[in-house]
Design an enzyme around this catalytic site. Structure first.
Site, PDB file in Angstrom:
ATOM      1  N   LYS A 261     -10.135  -2.464   1.653  1.00  0.00           N
ATOM      2  CA  LYS A 261      -9.313  -1.205   2.772  1.00  0.00           C
ATOM      3  C   LYS A 261     -10.490  -0.331   2.426  1.00  0.00           C
ATOM      4  O   LYS A 261     -10.656   0.241   3.225  1.00  0.00           O
ATOM      5  CB  LYS A 261      -7.759  -1.258   2.648  1.00  0.00           C
ATOM      6  CG  LYS A 261      -6.636  -2.163   3.384  1.00  0.00           C
ATOM      7  CD  LYS A 261      -7.753  -2.701   4.115  1.00  0.00           C
ATOM      8  CE  LYS A 261      -6.746  -4.204   4.604  1.00  0.00           C
ATOM      9  NZ  LYS A 261      -4.846  -4.056   5.414  1.00  0.00           N
TER      10      LYS A 261
ATOM     11  N   ARG B 212       1.259  -0.974   0.269  1.00  0.00           N
ATOM     12  CA  ARG B 212       0.375   0.030   0.280  1.00  0.00           C
ATOM     13  C   ARG B 212       1.032   0.841   0.201  1.00  0.00           C
ATOM     14  O   ARG B 212       2.071   1.146   0.146  1.00  0.00           O
ATOM     15  CB  ARG B 212      -0.962   0.312   1.295  1.00  0.00           C
ATOM     16  CG  ARG B 212      -2.114  -1.200   1.264  1.00  0.00           C
ATOM     17  CD  ARG B 212      -2.659  -1.003   2.222  1.00  0.00           C
ATOM     18  NE  ARG B 212      -2.559  -1.602   3.222  1.00  0.00           N
ATOM     19  CZ  ARG B 212      -1.440  -0.967   4.228  1.00  0.00           C
ATOM     20  NH1 ARG B 212      -1.804   1.244   4.590  1.00  0.00           N
ATOM     21  NH2 ARG B 212      -1.129  -1.651   5.796  1.00  0.00           N
TER      22      ARG B 212
ATOM     23  N   SER C 221      -0.723  -3.609  10.364  1.00  0.00           N
ATOM     24  CA  SER C 221      -0.698  -4.958   9.009  1.00  0.00           C
ATOM     25  C   SER C 221       0.431  -5.917   9.679  1.00  0.00           C
ATOM     26  O   SER C 221       1.312  -5.273  10.072  1.00  0.00           O
ATOM     27  CB  SER C 221      -0.263  -3.923   7.628  1.00  0.00           C
ATOM     28  OG  SER C 221      -1.599  -3.221   7.287  1.00  0.00           O
TER      29      SER C 221
ATOM     30  N   CYS D 147       0.658  -7.455  11.428  1.00  0.00           N
ATOM     31  CA  CYS D 147       1.151  -8.340  12.588  1.00  0.00           C
ATOM     32  C   CYS D 147       0.511  -9.332  14.022  1.00  0.00           C
ATOM     33  O   CYS D 147       0.515  -9.259  14.801  1.00  0.00           O
ATOM     34  CB  CYS D 147       1.339  -6.893  14.101  1.00  0.00           C
ATOM     35  SG  CYS D 147       2.370  -5.565  13.840  1.00  0.00           S
TER      36      CYS D 147
ATOM     37  N   TYR E  10      -1.215  -3.554  -7.070  1.00  0.00           N
ATOM     38  CA  TYR E  10      -1.318  -4.088  -5.576  1.00  0.00           C
ATOM     39  C   TYR E  10      -2.247  -3.896  -4.565  1.00  0.00           C
ATOM     40  O   TYR E  10      -3.033  -3.440  -4.594  1.00  0.00           O
ATOM     41  CB  TYR E  10      -0.310  -3.839  -4.421  1.00  0.00           C
ATOM     42  CG  TYR E  10      -0.159  -4.213  -3.561  1.00  0.00           C
ATOM     43  CD1 TYR E  10       0.935  -5.492  -2.771  1.00  0.00           C
ATOM     44  CD2 TYR E  10      -0.375  -3.569  -2.381  1.00  0.00           C
ATOM     45  CE1 TYR E  10       0.779  -5.896  -2.226  1.00  0.00           C
ATOM     46  CE2 TYR E  10      -0.931  -4.111  -0.971  1.00  0.00           C
ATOM     47  CZ  TYR E  10       0.003  -5.192  -0.753  1.00  0.00           C
ATOM     48  OH  TYR E  10      -0.190  -5.745   0.610  1.00  0.00           O
TER      49      TYR E  10
ATOM     50  N   ASP F 198      -9.051 -10.722   9.124  1.00  0.00           N
ATOM     51  CA  ASP F 198      -8.197  -9.274   8.703  1.00  0.00           C
ATOM     52  C   ASP F 198      -9.382  -7.833   8.746  1.00  0.00           C
ATOM     53  O   ASP F 198      -9.402  -6.652   8.919  1.00  0.00           O
ATOM     54  CB  ASP F 198      -7.687  -8.767   6.531  1.00  0.00           C
ATOM     55  CG  ASP F 198      -7.106  -7.489   6.806  1.00  0.00           C
ATOM     56  OD1 ASP F 198      -6.362  -7.577   7.657  1.00  0.00           O
ATOM     57  OD2 ASP F 198      -7.042  -6.410   5.612  1.00  0.00           O
TER      58      ASP F 198
ATOM     59  N   HIS G  69     -10.790  -3.108  11.526  1.00  0.00           N
ATOM     60  CA  HIS G  69      -9.241  -3.572  10.453  1.00  0.00           C
ATOM     61  C   HIS G  69      -8.703  -5.423  12.501  1.00  0.00           C
ATOM     62  O   HIS G  69      -7.961  -5.473  12.543  1.00  0.00           O
ATOM     63  CB  HIS G  69      -8.193  -3.132  10.232  1.00  0.00           C
ATOM     64  CG  HIS G  69      -7.051  -4.028  10.004  1.00  0.00           C
ATOM     65  ND1 HIS G  69      -6.113  -3.236  10.140  1.00  0.00           N
ATOM     66  CD2 HIS G  69      -6.522  -4.198   8.741  1.00  0.00           C
ATOM     67  CE1 HIS G  69      -4.584  -3.822   9.862  1.00  0.00           C
ATOM     68  NE2 HIS G  69      -5.203  -4.778   8.299  1.00  0.00           N
TER      69      HIS G  69
ATOM     70  N   ARG H 132       2.469 -11.918  -0.665  1.00  0.00           N
ATOM     71  CA  ARG H 132       1.130 -12.112  -0.465  1.00  0.00           C
ATOM     72  C   ARG H 132       0.637 -13.772  -1.282  1.00  0.00           C
ATOM     73  O   ARG H 132       0.726 -13.625  -2.374  1.00  0.00           O
ATOM     74  CB  ARG H 132       0.536 -12.062  -0.659  1.00  0.00           C
ATOM     75  CG  ARG H 132       0.412 -10.028   0.335  1.00  0.00           C
ATOM     76  CD  ARG H 132      -0.376 -10.285   1.902  1.00  0.00           C
ATOM     77  NE  ARG H 132       0.268  -8.578   1.976  1.00  0.00           N
ATOM     78  CZ  ARG H 132      -0.006  -8.002   3.457  1.00  0.00           C
ATOM     79  NH1 ARG H 132      -1.130  -8.684   3.711  1.00  0.00           N
ATOM     80  NH2 ARG H 132       0.350  -7.522   4.218  1.00  0.00           N
TER      81      ARG H 132
HETATM   82  P1  GTP Z   1      -1.935  -7.955   6.555  1.00  0.00           P
HETATM   83  O1  GTP Z   1      -2.195  -8.922   6.605  1.00  0.00           O
HETATM   84  O2  GTP Z   1      -1.174  -6.842   6.391  1.00  0.00           O
HETATM   85  O3  GTP Z   1      -2.936  -6.859   7.516  1.00  0.00           O
HETATM   86  O4  GTP Z   1      -1.094  -8.384   8.711  1.00  0.00           O
HETATM   87  P2  GTP Z   1      -1.904  -9.944   9.802  1.00  0.00           P
HETATM   88  O5  GTP Z   1      -1.606  -8.899  10.811  1.00  0.00           O
HETATM   89  O6  GTP Z   1      -3.058 -10.906   8.915  1.00  0.00           O
HETATM   90  O7  GTP Z   1       0.154 -10.412   9.772  1.00  0.00           O
HETATM   91  P3  GTP Z   1       0.078 -11.799   9.118  1.00  0.00           P
HETATM   92  O8  GTP Z   1      -0.785 -12.950  10.147  1.00  0.00           O
HETATM   93  O9  GTP Z   1       0.496 -12.133   8.116  1.00  0.00           O
HETATM   94  O10 GTP Z   1       1.981 -12.228  10.168  1.00  0.00           O
HETATM   95  C1  GTP Z   1       2.540 -11.284   9.814  1.00  0.00           C
HETATM   96  C2  GTP Z   1       3.471 -11.976   9.663  1.00  0.00           C
HETATM   97  O11 GTP Z   1       4.104 -11.475  11.850  1.00  0.00           O
HETATM   98  C3  GTP Z   1       4.765 -13.273  10.209  1.00  0.00           C
HETATM   99  O12 GTP Z   1       5.611 -13.004   9.270  1.00  0.00           O
HETATM  100  C4  GTP Z   1       4.333 -13.635  10.916  1.00  0.00           C
HETATM  101  O13 GTP Z   1       5.258 -15.216  10.259  1.00  0.00           O
HETATM  102  C5  GTP Z   1       4.373 -13.161  12.078  1.00  0.00           C
HETATM  103  N1  GTP Z   1       4.023 -13.294  13.441  1.00  0.00           N
HETATM  104  C6  GTP Z   1       2.028 -13.778  13.393  1.00  0.00           C
HETATM  105  N2  GTP Z   1       2.573 -14.532  14.487  1.00  0.00           N
HETATM  106  C7  GTP Z   1       3.315 -13.847  14.988  1.00  0.00           C
HETATM  107  C8  GTP Z   1       3.732 -14.449  16.616  1.00  0.00           C
HETATM  108  O14 GTP Z   1       2.753 -14.721  17.380  1.00  0.00           O
HETATM  109  N3  GTP Z   1       5.001 -14.255  16.834  1.00  0.00           N
HETATM  110  C9  GTP Z   1       6.008 -13.741  16.408  1.00  0.00           C
HETATM  111  N4  GTP Z   1       7.261 -13.498  16.191  1.00  0.00           N
HETATM  112  N5  GTP Z   1       5.281 -13.388  15.022  1.00  0.00           N
HETATM  113  C10 GTP Z   1       4.745 -14.077  14.464  1.00  0.00           C
HETATM  114  C1  SPV Z   2      -2.654  -4.590   5.255  1.00  0.00           C
HETATM  115  O1  SPV Z   2      -1.983  -4.089   4.455  1.00  0.00           O
HETATM  116  O2  SPV Z   2      -3.092  -4.964   5.588  1.00  0.00           O
HETATM  117  C2  SPV Z   2      -3.157  -6.262   4.937  1.00  0.00           C
HETATM  118  C3  SPV Z   2      -2.982  -5.892   2.920  1.00  0.00           C
HETATM  119  O3  SPV Z   2      -3.978  -6.949   5.101  1.00  0.00           O
HETATM  120  S1  SPV Z   2      -4.265  -5.211   1.548  1.00  0.00           S
HETATM  121  O4  SPV Z   2      -4.593  -5.551   1.682  1.00  0.00           O
HETATM  122  O5  SPV Z   2      -2.576  -5.001   0.971  1.00  0.00           O
HETATM  123  O6  SPV Z   2      -4.060  -3.773   2.514  1.00  0.00           O
HETATM  124 MN    MN Z   3      -4.801  -5.645   6.619  1.00  0.00          MN
END
Ligand code: GTP
Ligand code: SPV
Ligand code: MN
Length: 609
Positions: free
Chosen positions: A224, A73, A266, A268, A215, A291, A244, A387
């Site tokens: 979003k 983004r 994002s 996290c 993207y 999400d 979110h 992704r």
């Molecule tokens: P968006 O799709 O961007 O909104 O992200 P999201 O919040 O769904 O994040 P996602 O679960 O994809 O995690 C992103 C990164 O954080 C990945 O590389 C994971 O491996 C890492 N991660 C997730 N949970 C944990 C955790 O409990 N501990 C650690 N150390 N890393 C984590």
């Molecule tokens: C984020 O960035 O929080 C996502 C991926 O979930 S996107 O759809 O690109 O915003």
């Molecule tokens: Mn997101």
């Protein structure tokens, strides 16, 4: 189906107007059929825009690569174009809507020449549900059409629901003017230079105009742009919440279930928490969404959450058999991969997939890449924000009720982010307003999910909504306060928690193992909701006693004490930062309840010194 078959006169007129402006070679309406999906994918394979993966290893899957500048983004190019600047607030970019439309109209003029224009009728939320919202996206990207077909409900069924005059949110998208004649796209989707990219929301007229990026969050406009930025405006006006947040169901060994939502910025950990496999025996977690959550009060006074999406647009790096087997299975077929690495036998690979690169790879730039394990400086083979787009129903963890139009009653809301220090593993708010305070102060180390913010630095990301709130963030805080004030049954409001899986030791190692072990914290959250948790009152809120959460293997009692300590000096720094750098941004829009909470926190901390 062709344009003349569109029964909705307003929609037909809009499509014709956009076609006259953008001059595409052809117009195609997305009917939602798998035949059309397959044909579109095939076209992208044949034109070299995508690579079909090994049908034995990844049936029905393709890989797309973007321009190196179009991988996330673009927050600096994202606008809330409200009539009054004040209504966009201090955290959003603003341009006068008339001026912005004039600028963007010039960019759109002739931009689809040589391309097909696709019309995508889509529903956010189950088809026909009273809480669902219908949008129509016009785009010149087949990649966008195919992603929207996974992430939302698309096609003629949506047109049937719209009838001849139903309401939809118009969403206009183009990847931008084609490259100069004779230049090819080199197997990547085209995009416009940064200064021509615009991701624009017009909150009063509920329109979305996006130009110059292909993207995810910039181009899949249901996600979003509609389900958060425009939906927050509707939610403010109609008294609900568009957030979110992931939605999960947790079940204890007795078979009792509770639903939890969680807002983390994002990249996290939302997808990971939503699909977690508990390490504690007898407990189960099921996924409702990963999400976005829309939450409305039910007649019984509980907040009910629905997942408006139909797929996962998940972060690939770090996804492994150990960290998230459910996501790996969800993305094992019928999945679109973006900017991951390709193996010689046409499978995918990324950093943190759980095994070494099997031989020579093609990296996300399209270049040969050989793993050099000794070299910490080696650029990654997969982009850190690469992704997968996978149908939600393919996750083995999907909850049977995930598409229930009623939604699921929420018992707990978690906030969190990446905080290497200060913020403990978990604490609970004393009441709703204190919970709103916790949401308002969320901070996190910046990740690769957005360009133009420095990765590694900590920034405040209130409610994990900084990039997604469609109006003044101060008014948004007030809206959260009002939801508590107007709750039909106050004792049915969810309890609010703040979690942090990302504490680090002084030598930079994770203090908490995370992933499946986070179930131990969810168990305590469950017990707080059931009224059986072991708790202790502290200056920052209600916390588990040191023995309330079973220690995972490898976590010592000392570690646990550190994870659950109140770092008074650290928190006083936090208070000072909120007082001088964060809250003043909102001026007189800052709810007095939140200013009061900050004073209370400070005096409790000072008393504890
Ligand atoms: P968006 O799709 O961007 O909104 O992200 P999201 O919040 O769904 O994040 P996602 O679960 O994809 O995690 C992103 C990164 O954080 C990945 O590389 C994971 O491996 C890492 N991660 C997730 N949970 C944990 C955790 O409990 N501990 C650690 N150390 N890393 C984590
Ligand atoms: C984020 O960035 O929080 C996502 C991926 O979930 S996107 O759809 O690109 O915003
Ligand atoms: Mn997101």
């Amino acid at each position: 189906m062709n344009l003349n078959e569109l029964k909705h006169a307003g929609l037909k007129k809009w499509v014709e107007e956009i076609a006259a402006l953008t001059t595409p070679d052809a117009i195609v309406i997305a009917d939602g059929s798998s035949a059309q999906y397959d044909a579109l994918i095939e076209e992208t394979v044949e034109s070299g825009l995508s690579t079909r993966l090994n049908p034995e290893k990844k049936p029905g899957c393709v890989l797309f690569r973007s321009d190196p500048s179009d991988v996330a983004r673009v927050e600096k190019r994202t606008y809330i174009a409200s009539v009054k600047k004040e209504d966009a607030g201090p955290t959003n970019n603003w341009i006068d809507p008339t001026e912005l439309k004039a600028t963007m109209t010039d960019l759109y003029r002739g931009c689809m020449k040589g391309r097909t224009m696709y019309v995508i009728p889509f529903s956010m939320g189950p088809l026909g549900s009273p809480i669902s919202k219908i949008g129509v996206e016009i785009t010149d990207s087949a990649y966008v059409v195919c992603n929207m077909m996974i992430m939302t409900r698309v096609g003629t069924k949506v047109l049937d629901l719209l009838g001849t005059d139903g309401y939809y949110v118009p969403c206009l998208h183009s990847v931008g003017k084609p490259l100069a004649e004779g230049e090819s796209d080199h197997g990547i989707w085209p995009c416009a230079p940064m200064e021509h990219k615009y991701i624009s929301q017009f909150p009063e007229t509920r329109e979305i105009w996006s130009y110059g990026s292909g993207y995810g969050g910039n181009a899949l406009l249901g996600k979003k742009c509609l389900a958060l930025r425009i939906a927050t405006v509707l939610a403010r006006d109609e008294g609900w919440l568009a957030e979110h947040m992931l939605i999960l169901k947790i079940t204890n060994p007795k078979g009792e279930s509770k639903y939890i939502t969680a807002a983390f910025p994002s990249a996290c950990g939302k997808t990971n928490l939503a699909m977690l496999i508990p390490t504690i025996p007898g407990w189960e977690v099921h996924t409702v969404g990963d999400d976005i959550a829309w939450m409305k009060f039910g007649k019984d006074g509980y907040l009910y959450a629905i997942n408006p999406e139909a797929g996962f647009f998940g972060v690939a790096p770090g996804t492994s058999k150990d960290s998230n087997p459910n996501a790996l299975i969800a993305a094992s077929k019928n999945t679109i991969f973006t900017n991951v690495a390709l193996t010689e036998d046409k499978d995918v690979w990324w950093e943190g997939i759980g095994y070494d690169a099997p031989g020579k790879l093609i990296d996300w730039h399209g270049n040969e890449w050989v793993q050099d394990k000794g070299n910490k400086e080696q650029p990654p083979a997969a982009h850190p924000n690469s992704r997968f787009t996978a149908p939600a129903k393919q996750a083995p963890s999907i909850a049977p009720e995930w598409e229930d139009p009623k939604g699921v009653p929420v018992s707990a809301i978690l906030f969190g982010g990446r905080r290497p220090s200060t913020i403990p593993l978990v604490h609970m708010s004393r009441d709703w307003n204190h919970g709103v305070f916790l949401g308002s102060i969320v901070g996190s180390e910046v990740t690769a999910a957005a360009l133009d913010v420095k990765a590694g630095t900590i920034r405040r990301d209130p409610f994990a909504m900084l990039p997604f709130c469609g109006y003044n963030m101060g008014d948004y805080f007030q809206h959260w306060i009002n939801i508590g004030k107007n709750a039909p049954v106050p004792e049915h409001l969810p309890k609010i928690f703040y979690v942090n899986w990302f504490r680090k030791t002084s030598d930079g190692k994770w203090l908490w193992p995370g992933y499946g072990e986070n179930s131990r914290v969810l168990k305590w959250v469950f017990e707080c909701c059931a009224g059986t948790a072991k708790t202790v009152d502290t200056p920052i809120g209600i916390m588990p006693t040191v023995d309330a959460i079973d220690r995972p293997e490898g976590v010592t009692e000392e570690d646990m004490k550190q994870l659950l300590a109140v770092d008074v000096d650290g928190w006083l720094k936090e208070v000072a930062d909120i007082r001088t750098n964060h809250y003043p941004k909102f001026g007189d829009k800052l709810p007095k309840e939140l200013a009061a909470m900050l004073d209370v926190l400070e005096s409790k901390l000072k008393a504890a010194k």
